[in-house]
Design a protein around this motif. Structure first.
Motif, PDB file in Angstrom:
ATOM      1  N   PHE A 251       6.599  46.798  19.989  1.00  0.00           N
ATOM      2  CA  PHE A 251       7.613  46.791  19.360  1.00  0.00           C
ATOM      3  C   PHE A 251       7.736  48.096  18.848  1.00  0.00           C
ATOM      4  O   PHE A 251       6.720  48.834  18.570  1.00  0.00           O
ATOM      5  N   ILE A 252       8.843  48.755  18.323  1.00  0.00           N
ATOM      6  CA  ILE A 252       8.894  50.002  17.697  1.00  0.00           C
ATOM      7  C   ILE A 252       9.441  49.577  16.442  1.00  0.00           C
ATOM      8  O   ILE A 252      10.635  48.844  16.197  1.00  0.00           O
ATOM      9  N   HIS A 253       8.912  50.080  15.149  1.00  0.00           N
ATOM     10  CA  HIS A 253       9.546  49.671  13.895  1.00  0.00           C
ATOM     11  C   HIS A 253       9.098  51.009  13.075  1.00  0.00           C
ATOM     12  O   HIS A 253       8.345  51.818  13.345  1.00  0.00           O
ATOM     13  N   THR A 254       9.968  51.163  12.149  1.00  0.00           N
ATOM     14  CA  THR A 254       9.798  52.429  11.058  1.00  0.00           C
ATOM     15  C   THR A 254       9.059  51.980   9.918  1.00  0.00           C
ATOM     16  O   THR A 254       9.585  50.900   9.256  1.00  0.00           O
TER      17      THR A 254
ATOM     18  N   ALA B  78      -3.583  27.474  14.792  1.00  0.00           N
ATOM     19  CA  ALA B  78      -2.921  26.224  14.860  1.00  0.00           C
ATOM     20  C   ALA B  78      -1.652  26.822  13.817  1.00  0.00           C
ATOM     21  O   ALA B  78      -0.444  26.278  14.360  1.00  0.00           O
ATOM     22  N   GLN B  79      -1.630  27.323  12.659  1.00  0.00           N
ATOM     23  CA  GLN B  79      -0.470  27.692  11.803  1.00  0.00           C
ATOM     24  C   GLN B  79       0.365  28.647  12.450  1.00  0.00           C
ATOM     25  O   GLN B  79       1.593  28.805  12.583  1.00  0.00           O
ATOM     26  N   ALA B  80      -0.726  29.726  12.838  1.00  0.00           N
ATOM     27  CA  ALA B  80       0.415  30.727  13.084  1.00  0.00           C
ATOM     28  C   ALA B  80       1.062  30.692  14.681  1.00  0.00           C
ATOM     29  O   ALA B  80       1.989  31.330  14.746  1.00  0.00           O
ATOM     30  N   ASN B  81       0.635  29.556  15.349  1.00  0.00           N
ATOM     31  CA  ASN B  81       1.468  29.488  16.548  1.00  0.00           C
ATOM     32  C   ASN B  81       2.734  28.721  16.102  1.00  0.00           C
ATOM     33  O   ASN B  81       3.579  28.605  16.918  1.00  0.00           O
ATOM     34  N   SER B  82       2.865  28.148  14.916  1.00  0.00           N
ATOM     35  CA  SER B  82       3.955  27.333  14.478  1.00  0.00           C
ATOM     36  C   SER B  82       5.037  28.293  13.840  1.00  0.00           C
ATOM     37  O   SER B  82       6.076  27.850  13.324  1.00  0.00           O
ATOM     38  N   ILE B  83       4.758  29.522  13.936  1.00  0.00           N
ATOM     39  CA  ILE B  83       5.874  30.542  13.210  1.00  0.00           C
ATOM     40  C   ILE B  83       6.533  31.368  14.210  1.00  0.00           C
ATOM     41  O   ILE B  83       5.801  32.111  14.933  1.00  0.00           O
ATOM     42  N   SER B  84       7.939  31.274  13.927  1.00  0.00           N
ATOM     43  CA  SER B  84       8.506  32.281  14.782  1.00  0.00           C
ATOM     44  C   SER B  84       9.709  32.815  14.110  1.00  0.00           C
ATOM     45  O   SER B  84       9.992  32.259  12.978  1.00  0.00           O
ATOM     46  N   VAL B  85      10.479  33.755  14.740  1.00  0.00           N
ATOM     47  CA  VAL B  85      11.470  34.468  13.965  1.00  0.00           C
ATOM     48  C   VAL B  85      12.452  34.918  15.023  1.00  0.00           C
ATOM     49  O   VAL B  85      12.154  34.963  16.372  1.00  0.00           O
ATOM     50  N   ARG B  86      13.737  34.948  14.681  1.00  0.00           N
ATOM     51  CA  ARG B  86      14.846  35.220  15.580  1.00  0.00           C
ATOM     52  C   ARG B  86      15.940  35.709  14.875  1.00  0.00           C
ATOM     53  O   ARG B  86      16.056  35.486  13.539  1.00  0.00           O
TER      54      ARG B  86
ATOM     55  N   ARG C 112      -5.052  29.957   5.446  1.00  0.00           N
ATOM     56  CA  ARG C 112      -6.340  30.032   5.605  1.00  0.00           C
ATOM     57  C   ARG C 112      -6.889  31.503   5.089  1.00  0.00           C
ATOM     58  O   ARG C 112      -8.106  31.914   5.104  1.00  0.00           O
ATOM     59  N   GLY C 113      -5.690  32.408   4.667  1.00  0.00           N
ATOM     60  CA  GLY C 113      -5.950  33.785   4.371  1.00  0.00           C
ATOM     61  C   GLY C 113      -6.034  34.988   5.644  1.00  0.00           C
ATOM     62  O   GLY C 113      -5.914  35.927   5.274  1.00  0.00           O
ATOM     63  N   GLN C 114      -5.876  34.187   6.698  1.00  0.00           N
ATOM     64  CA  GLN C 114      -5.713  35.110   7.617  1.00  0.00           C
ATOM     65  C   GLN C 114      -4.228  35.963   7.941  1.00  0.00           C
ATOM     66  O   GLN C 114      -3.190  35.052   8.178  1.00  0.00           O
ATOM     67  N   SER C 115      -4.117  37.299   8.037  1.00  0.00           N
ATOM     68  CA  SER C 115      -3.122  37.811   8.307  1.00  0.00           C
ATOM     69  C   SER C 115      -2.650  38.024   9.748  1.00  0.00           C
ATOM     70  O   SER C 115      -3.657  38.304  10.509  1.00  0.00           O
ATOM     71  N   TRP C 116      -1.482  37.966  10.217  1.00  0.00           N
ATOM     72  CA  TRP C 116      -0.905  37.989  11.461  1.00  0.00           C
ATOM     73  C   TRP C 116       0.403  38.745  11.613  1.00  0.00           C
ATOM     74  O   TRP C 116       0.975  39.041  10.834  1.00  0.00           O
ATOM     75  N   ILE C 117       0.585  39.124  13.018  1.00  0.00           N
ATOM     76  CA  ILE C 117       1.953  39.675  13.092  1.00  0.00           C
ATOM     77  C   ILE C 117       2.286  39.137  14.514  1.00  0.00           C
ATOM     78  O   ILE C 117       1.722  38.936  15.481  1.00  0.00           O
ATOM     79  N   ARG C 118       3.599  39.121  14.616  1.00  0.00           N
ATOM     80  CA  ARG C 118       4.389  38.344  15.641  1.00  0.00           C
ATOM     81  C   ARG C 118       5.332  39.446  16.167  1.00  0.00           C
ATOM     82  O   ARG C 118       6.274  39.607  15.543  1.00  0.00           O
ATOM     83  N   ASP C 119       5.408  40.302  16.984  1.00  0.00           N
ATOM     84  CA  ASP C 119       5.855  41.486  17.415  1.00  0.00           C
ATOM     85  C   ASP C 119       7.424  40.933  18.096  1.00  0.00           C
ATOM     86  O   ASP C 119       7.497  39.640  18.345  1.00  0.00           O
ATOM     87  N   ALA C 120       8.149  41.841  18.376  1.00  0.00           N
ATOM     88  CA  ALA C 120       9.412  41.735  18.820  1.00  0.00           C
ATOM     89  C   ALA C 120       9.496  40.957  20.225  1.00  0.00           C
ATOM     90  O   ALA C 120      10.690  40.539  20.882  1.00  0.00           O
ATOM     91  N   MET C 121       8.390  41.159  20.950  1.00  0.00           N
ATOM     92  CA  MET C 121       8.339  40.564  22.150  1.00  0.00           C
ATOM     93  C   MET C 121       7.738  39.208  22.108  1.00  0.00           C
ATOM     94  O   MET C 121       7.489  38.388  22.953  1.00  0.00           O
ATOM     95  N   GLY C 122       7.413  38.713  20.671  1.00  0.00           N
ATOM     96  CA  GLY C 122       6.686  37.352  20.650  1.00  0.00           C
ATOM     97  C   GLY C 122       5.365  37.160  20.642  1.00  0.00           C
ATOM     98  O   GLY C 122       4.774  35.946  20.616  1.00  0.00           O
ATOM     99  N   HIS C 123       4.603  38.304  20.960  1.00  0.00           N
ATOM    100  CA  HIS C 123       3.309  38.236  20.935  1.00  0.00           C
ATOM    101  C   HIS C 123       2.578  38.042  19.408  1.00  0.00           C
ATOM    102  O   HIS C 123       2.992  38.647  18.649  1.00  0.00           O
ATOM    103  N   LEU C 124       1.631  37.350  19.496  1.00  0.00           N
ATOM    104  CA  LEU C 124       0.988  37.193  18.383  1.00  0.00           C
ATOM    105  C   LEU C 124      -0.560  37.608  18.309  1.00  0.00           C
ATOM    106  O   LEU C 124      -1.354  37.473  19.243  1.00  0.00           O
ATOM    107  N   SER C 125      -0.711  38.170  17.010  1.00  0.00           N
ATOM    108  CA  SER C 125      -1.904  38.860  17.094  1.00  0.00           C
ATOM    109  C   SER C 125      -2.503  38.988  15.523  1.00  0.00           C
ATOM    110  O   SER C 125      -1.452  38.997  14.625  1.00  0.00           O
TER     111      SER C 125
END
Length: 172
Positions: free
Chosen positions: A88-91, A40-48, A132-145
């Protein structure tokens, strides 16, 4: 065995089958609700990325949108490049840690220097911890995991970290 016994047996089998289906539907619905609550909360987070055309120079910002009612913690942004077959590729070590991000839209100056080249379109990835204490990553393609390590570790952020400032968006 008479017709009466057969009809009673069919009735019992039908009731047992209906009970089994009901239990299966209940289990499936509870699993779906747990999944929805987790995301629920993770789906509400985005960046641009956003470039301020009204200012002098080439000011670029990462805009974080938190449409949930809760803050996100351990927020780290990293420059990245969407690529075919690679999310995504990040350094490592290029993550920009942020203070906790409340609801709303917030921005911070953000550089994608060094991520240019043939077919390279710089973007930004975000890692964070939800309420809730769960860590997430939203990559440059917008995929959430989900991720097992902390967001700071996910992008190899040097500790102690220097946190970037966030300001409310749009910039006035």
């Amino acid at each position: 065995m008479g017709i009466l016994e057969i009809s009673q047996m069919v009735g019992i089998i039908t009731q047992v089958a209906a009970l089994g289906v009901s239990i299966g539907v209940f289990w499936w619905n509870s699993k779906q609700k747990r999944h929805e609550a987790m995301y629920a909360q993770a789906n509400s987070i985005s960046v641009r990325l956003w470039k301020d055309a009204n200012s002098k120079g080439n000011n670029q910002y990462a805009v974080i949108c938190n449409r949930s009612d809760n803050m996100i913690y351990d927020v780290v942004l990293a420059p990245s490049v969407p690529n075919k077959g690679t999310p995504f590729i990040h350094t490592r070590g290029t993550g920009t840690p942020l203070p906790p991000v409340p609801s709303g839209q917030w921005c911070t100056p953000f550089s994608t220097a060094g991520l240019n080249g043939m077919c390279a379109f710089p973007w930004v990835a975000i890692a964070f911890t939800d309420s809730r204490g769960q860590s997430w990553i939203r990559d440059a393609m917008g995929h959430l995991s989900t991720i097992k390590q902390s967001p700071l570790d996910a992008f190899g952020t040097e500790l102690p970290a220097t946190y970037a400032d966030i300001i409310e968006f749009p910039i006035r």
